[in-house]
Write a protein that holds these residues in place. Sequence first.
Motif, PDB file in Angstrom:
ATOM      1  N   LEU A   1      10.706 -24.260  10.734  1.00 18.66           N
ATOM      2  CA  LEU A   1      10.120 -25.374   9.998  1.00 18.66           C
ATOM      3  C   LEU A   1      10.444 -25.330   8.508  1.00 18.66           C
ATOM      4  O   LEU A   1      10.157 -26.277   7.779  1.00 18.66           O
ATOM      5  CB  LEU A   1       8.599 -25.378  10.185  1.00 18.66           C
ATOM      6  CG  LEU A   1       8.077 -25.498  11.619  1.00 18.66           C
ATOM      7  CD1 LEU A   1       6.560 -25.368  11.634  1.00 18.66           C
ATOM      8  CD2 LEU A   1       8.507 -26.824  12.245  1.00 18.66           C
ATOM      9  N   PHE A   2      11.020 -24.237   8.061  1.00 15.97           N
ATOM     10  CA  PHE A   2      11.276 -24.038   6.626  1.00 15.97           C
ATOM     11  C   PHE A   2      12.505 -24.808   6.174  1.00 15.97           C
ATOM     12  O   PHE A   2      13.535 -24.817   6.853  1.00 15.97           O
ATOM     13  CB  PHE A   2      11.453 -22.554   6.345  1.00 15.97           C
ATOM     14  CG  PHE A   2      11.708 -22.228   4.896  1.00 15.97           C
ATOM     15  CD1 PHE A   2      10.786 -22.577   3.926  1.00 15.97           C
ATOM     16  CD2 PHE A   2      12.867 -21.581   4.501  1.00 15.97           C
ATOM     17  CE1 PHE A   2      11.013 -22.281   2.590  1.00 15.97           C
ATOM     18  CE2 PHE A   2      13.105 -21.278   3.175  1.00 15.97           C
ATOM     19  CZ  PHE A   2      12.162 -21.630   2.213  1.00 15.97           C
ATOM     20  N   GLU A   3      12.384 -25.446   5.020  1.00 12.99           N
ATOM     21  CA  GLU A   3      13.503 -26.166   4.398  1.00 12.99           C
ATOM     22  C   GLU A   3      14.007 -25.333   3.218  1.00 12.99           C
ATOM     23  O   GLU A   3      13.414 -25.361   2.133  1.00 12.99           O
ATOM     24  CB  GLU A   3      13.057 -27.546   3.929  1.00 12.99           C
ATOM     25  CG  GLU A   3      12.634 -28.497   5.032  1.00 12.99           C
ATOM     26  CD  GLU A   3      13.821 -28.989   5.857  1.00 12.99           C
ATOM     27  OE1 GLU A   3      14.973 -28.836   5.383  1.00 12.99           O
ATOM     28  OE2 GLU A   3      13.600 -29.514   6.950  1.00 12.99           O
ATOM     29  N   PRO A   4      15.092 -24.580   3.379  1.00 13.26           N
ATOM     30  CA  PRO A   4      15.574 -23.703   2.300  1.00 13.26           C
ATOM     31  C   PRO A   4      15.896 -24.431   1.010  1.00 13.26           C
ATOM     32  O   PRO A   4      15.853 -23.832  -0.072  1.00 13.26           O
ATOM     33  CB  PRO A   4      16.834 -23.061   2.899  1.00 13.26           C
ATOM     34  CG  PRO A   4      16.694 -23.220   4.376  1.00 13.26           C
ATOM     35  CD  PRO A   4      15.939 -24.487   4.572  1.00 13.26           C
ATOM     36  N   VAL A   5      16.185 -25.728   1.115  1.00 17.70           N
ATOM     37  CA  VAL A   5      16.572 -26.481  -0.080  1.00 17.70           C
ATOM     38  C   VAL A   5      15.447 -26.528  -1.103  1.00 17.70           C
ATOM     39  O   VAL A   5      15.693 -26.759  -2.296  1.00 17.70           O
ATOM     40  CB  VAL A   5      17.002 -27.917   0.325  1.00 17.70           C
ATOM     41  CG1 VAL A   5      15.798 -28.746   0.774  1.00 17.70           C
ATOM     42  CG2 VAL A   5      17.730 -28.604  -0.811  1.00 17.70           C
ATOM     43  N   ILE A   6      14.213 -26.260  -0.652  1.00 18.61           N
ATOM     44  CA  ILE A   6      13.080 -26.310  -1.590  1.00 18.61           C
ATOM     45  C   ILE A   6      13.183 -25.230  -2.668  1.00 18.61           C
ATOM     46  O   ILE A   6      12.675 -25.381  -3.769  1.00 18.61           O
ATOM     47  CB  ILE A   6      11.740 -26.187  -0.811  1.00 18.61           C
ATOM     48  CG1 ILE A   6      10.591 -26.710  -1.674  1.00 18.61           C
ATOM     49  CG2 ILE A   6      11.484 -24.741  -0.393  1.00 18.61           C
ATOM     50  CD1 ILE A   6       9.280 -26.867  -0.936  1.00 18.61           C
ATOM     51  N   LEU A   7      13.878 -24.144  -2.352  1.00 19.17           N
ATOM     52  CA  LEU A   7      14.069 -23.073  -3.337  1.00 19.17           C
ATOM     53  C   LEU A   7      14.908 -23.548  -4.510  1.00 19.17           C
ATOM     54  O   LEU A   7      14.752 -23.071  -5.645  1.00 19.17           O
ATOM     55  CB  LEU A   7      14.725 -21.864  -2.673  1.00 19.17           C
ATOM     56  CG  LEU A   7      13.927 -21.181  -1.567  1.00 19.17           C
ATOM     57  CD1 LEU A   7      14.776 -20.120  -0.885  1.00 19.17           C
ATOM     58  CD2 LEU A   7      12.646 -20.570  -2.123  1.00 19.17           C
ATOM     59  N   LEU A   8      15.811 -24.503  -4.243  1.00 17.01           N
ATOM     60  CA  LEU A   8      16.671 -25.045  -5.294  1.00 17.01           C
ATOM     61  C   LEU A   8      16.054 -26.262  -5.962  1.00 17.01           C
ATOM     62  O   LEU A   8      16.180 -26.445  -7.171  1.00 17.01           O
ATOM     63  CB  LEU A   8      18.043 -25.419  -4.708  1.00 17.01           C
ATOM     64  CG  LEU A   8      18.836 -24.265  -4.056  1.00 17.01           C
ATOM     65  CD1 LEU A   8      20.106 -24.802  -3.420  1.00 17.01           C
ATOM     66  CD2 LEU A   8      19.166 -23.210  -5.101  1.00 17.01           C
ATOM     67  N   GLU A   9      15.383 -27.088  -5.164  1.00 14.47           N
ATOM     68  CA  GLU A   9      14.843 -28.327  -5.699  1.00 14.47           C
ATOM     69  C   GLU A   9      13.537 -28.115  -6.457  1.00 14.47           C
ATOM     70  O   GLU A   9      13.253 -28.825  -7.424  1.00 14.47           O
ATOM     71  CB  GLU A   9      14.619 -29.335  -4.561  1.00 14.47           C
ATOM     72  CG  GLU A   9      15.907 -29.821  -3.912  1.00 14.47           C
ATOM     73  CD  GLU A   9      15.630 -30.807  -2.797  1.00 14.47           C
ATOM     74  OE1 GLU A   9      14.444 -30.930  -2.382  1.00 14.47           O
ATOM     75  OE2 GLU A   9      16.582 -31.447  -2.333  1.00 14.47           O
ATOM     76  N   GLN A  10      12.715 -27.160  -6.020  1.00 15.80           N
ATOM     77  CA  GLN A  10      11.400 -26.969  -6.636  1.00 15.80           C
ATOM     78  C   GLN A  10      11.110 -25.480  -6.878  1.00 15.80           C
ATOM     79  O   GLN A  10      10.134 -24.935  -6.363  1.00 15.80           O
ATOM     80  CB  GLN A  10      10.313 -27.587  -5.759  1.00 15.80           C
ATOM     81  CG  GLN A  10      10.454 -29.082  -5.584  1.00 15.80           C
ATOM     82  CD  GLN A  10       9.351 -29.657  -4.716  1.00 15.80           C
ATOM     83  OE1 GLN A  10       8.720 -28.953  -3.939  1.00 15.80           O
ATOM     84  NE2 GLN A  10       9.130 -30.951  -4.835  1.00 15.80           N
ATOM     85  N   PRO A  11      11.949 -24.821  -7.655  1.00 16.00           N
ATOM     86  CA  PRO A  11      11.729 -23.389  -7.898  1.00 16.00           C
ATOM     87  C   PRO A  11      10.428 -23.099  -8.643  1.00 16.00           C
ATOM     88  O   PRO A  11       9.797 -22.070  -8.425  1.00 16.00           O
ATOM     89  CB  PRO A  11      12.947 -22.984  -8.733  1.00 16.00           C
ATOM     90  CG  PRO A  11      13.418 -24.260  -9.377  1.00 16.00           C
ATOM     91  CD  PRO A  11      13.122 -25.333  -8.383  1.00 16.00           C
TER      92      PRO A  11
ATOM     93  N   VAL B   1       4.433 -22.853   1.697  1.00  8.96           N
ATOM     94  CA  VAL B   1       3.683 -21.762   2.325  1.00  8.96           C
ATOM     95  C   VAL B   1       4.640 -20.738   2.924  1.00  8.96           C
ATOM     96  O   VAL B   1       4.458 -19.521   2.770  1.00  8.96           O
ATOM     97  CB  VAL B   1       2.726 -22.316   3.403  1.00  8.96           C
ATOM     98  CG1 VAL B   1       2.130 -21.176   4.241  1.00  8.96           C
ATOM     99  CG2 VAL B   1       1.604 -23.116   2.756  1.00  8.96           C
ATOM    100  N   LEU B   2       5.671 -21.222   3.600  1.00  8.84           N
ATOM    101  CA  LEU B   2       6.655 -20.315   4.200  1.00  8.84           C
ATOM    102  C   LEU B   2       7.412 -19.534   3.130  1.00  8.84           C
ATOM    103  O   LEU B   2       7.660 -18.332   3.283  1.00  8.84           O
ATOM    104  CB  LEU B   2       7.631 -21.113   5.060  1.00  8.84           C
ATOM    105  CG  LEU B   2       7.065 -21.658   6.370  1.00  8.84           C
ATOM    106  CD1 LEU B   2       8.006 -22.677   6.981  1.00  8.84           C
ATOM    107  CD2 LEU B   2       6.817 -20.527   7.349  1.00  8.84           C
ATOM    108  N   ALA B   3       7.781 -20.206   2.048  1.00  5.05           N
ATOM    109  CA  ALA B   3       8.480 -19.513   0.961  1.00  5.05           C
ATOM    110  C   ALA B   3       7.590 -18.433   0.362  1.00  5.05           C
ATOM    111  O   ALA B   3       8.032 -17.309   0.099  1.00  5.05           O
ATOM    112  CB  ALA B   3       8.906 -20.518  -0.108  1.00  5.05           C
ATOM    113  N   GLY B   4       6.313 -18.769   0.155  1.00  6.77           N
ATOM    114  CA  GLY B   4       5.379 -17.781  -0.373  1.00  6.77           C
ATOM    115  C   GLY B   4       5.209 -16.597   0.555  1.00  6.77           C
ATOM    116  O   GLY B   4       5.117 -15.439   0.110  1.00  6.77           O
ATOM    117  N   ALA B   5       5.177 -16.870   1.863  1.00  3.17           N
ATOM    118  CA  ALA B   5       5.042 -15.781   2.841  1.00  3.17           C
ATOM    119  C   ALA B   5       6.264 -14.871   2.816  1.00  3.17           C
ATOM    120  O   ALA B   5       6.137 -13.642   2.783  1.00  3.17           O
ATOM    121  CB  ALA B   5       4.844 -16.362   4.241  1.00  3.17           C
ATOM    122  N   LEU B   6       7.434 -15.461   2.838  1.00  2.35           N
ATOM    123  CA  LEU B   6       8.665 -14.661   2.839  1.00  2.35           C
ATOM    124  C   LEU B   6       8.743 -13.743   1.618  1.00  2.35           C
ATOM    125  O   LEU B   6       9.002 -12.539   1.737  1.00  2.35           O
ATOM    126  CB  LEU B   6       9.885 -15.590   2.860  1.00  2.35           C
ATOM    127  CG  LEU B   6      10.311 -16.153   4.212  1.00  2.35           C
ATOM    128  CD1 LEU B   6      11.291 -17.301   4.028  1.00  2.35           C
ATOM    129  CD2 LEU B   6      10.951 -15.058   5.065  1.00  2.35           C
TER     130      LEU B   6
END
Length: 567
Positions: A295-305, A372-377
């Motif tokens: 369910l994770f969208e990796p692009v969020i790391l680039l778009e909303q760091p 939430v997934l980014a924070g968990a990772l």
Amino acid sequence: MEHNIPLITTLAAGFSMALVFGFLAERIKVPALVGYLLAGILIGPGTPGFVADVSLASQLSEIGVMLLMFGVGLHFSLKDLLAVKRIAVPGAVVQMSLATLLGMGVAWWWGWSWGAGLIFGLSLSCASTVVLLKALEARGVLDSMNGRIAVGWLVVEDLATVLVLVLLPPLAGMLGGSVTDSASTGSLWLTIGKTLFQVAAFIAIMLVAGRRVLPWLLWQISRTGSRELFTLSVIVAAIGIAYGAAQLFSVSFALGAFFAGMVMRESKFSHRAAEESLPLRDAFSVLFFVSVGMLFEPVILLEQPVHVLGVVAIIICGKSIAALGLVLAFRYPLNTALTVSASLAQIGEFSFILAGLGLSLGLLPDEGMSLVLAGALISIALNPLLFAAIEPLRRWILQRSELARKLEQRTDPYAELPMSTERRYLHGQVVLVGYGRVGQRIAAAMQSGGIAYVVAEQNRELVEDLRQQGIAAVFGNAADPLVLVQAHVAQAAMLVVTTPDPLDMRQMVETARTLNPGIEIVLRSHSEQESELLRRDGIDQVFVGEEELAKSMSGHVLARLGAPAAA
């Protein structure tokens, strides 16, 4: 012949990628859970290449949730929770409230609805029990006082989150999400009342009838001698009760499976049930984390760091600082406060379940799930480093902060014996370190024999209870010389250590011999190797659990058969 094999494809891809990335994660000293999430990201729709069936993965993850919560229930001990209730219950409630408010604050800043902010904040407030247990086991402190406080704290968080999962569907309409069928048939309060009544009815049936029926069924099945049937019965109990609870009582799969495990723990087959269900539970738990990663969208790391950094700051800094202050406020040592803080500086399975439910109810935007997934990772990957930094950080704080030294050295009424303590407890007494199951039995024997003793225990609540019973007790880690001094070890006849930590034992022995060279020392050990090392240090009375059990059983056998006792 054509085969329709999306299920097989999803399982093969999920397990294979989880194995590879889980192995790589462990090799770099990161929890395997991080590898499972990365595997899900790579086979999910957010990355190029092969994409597994998201719908099938979601259903498989539901089984993973059931078995995961069943395992939590199997290991849930009400007795252990009650032992630390005075710090775990208020601490967990206050810390979850503060973390939820922080999450709601940043969500409001981003322009989200308050309902979305509430779900987002709650998702960031609950740490992963799985990650914590593995971290404590890896450091050998699971059975320590610090470990018991941290686990008890997370158990309270889990129970609070389960309550949120129950109440969230009927409240979804008021929070701005999609109104469920049950919520549309009557007033909000009537719906909430009906939901709570159904939950109470389910819990009552499980606690009254389930705790009698389940052990009886397991006993009947175990009499067949078939291991396959016993394993099958455990799985049926976990999944069947979870499904039945959802269909008959509108209770979540997670709550149904949790109570199935909790009730099964009451039976004498609980250890075997845990052992038999472990492989399947581990396998489907892996699929749960893989499906979450999909369910994770990796692009969020680039778009909303900046958003990602804000989430990580709440999880690692906000929750940790709140827990640190709360534990210190309860007059526990700095080491305990840092251990609990590191334990809470991550999020995991319940966060995913909450965020997923919020997503399905139309409360949480897709961006929220990805955050939430980014924070968990990130938090799970950094958690081992936080645990490794506890002792260096404690020394650094004590060296540079006068306030920290005062907090560490402040007078605690339970850290020293009161002036009214009778003389018989201060001369020729036994100093008993640890008041667990072994310590309690030794204390009962000394009580019946009229032997005076002083208990040294790390559980402040337990020391308070002992004082109320008229038993001499001091609070603190007996590895600290000041604790043994307060127990008057210099005038004691014997030191009895029932705690299993070999490092602390050596410090206790050194302190006792320095203050009282003639004192007799009796230790408890968990292994032959450990006991041999202790005996080399000149300690003759070292008791090993398995060794003493073998002696007792062989003595009984020889006595019953009329054979002479072994030398």
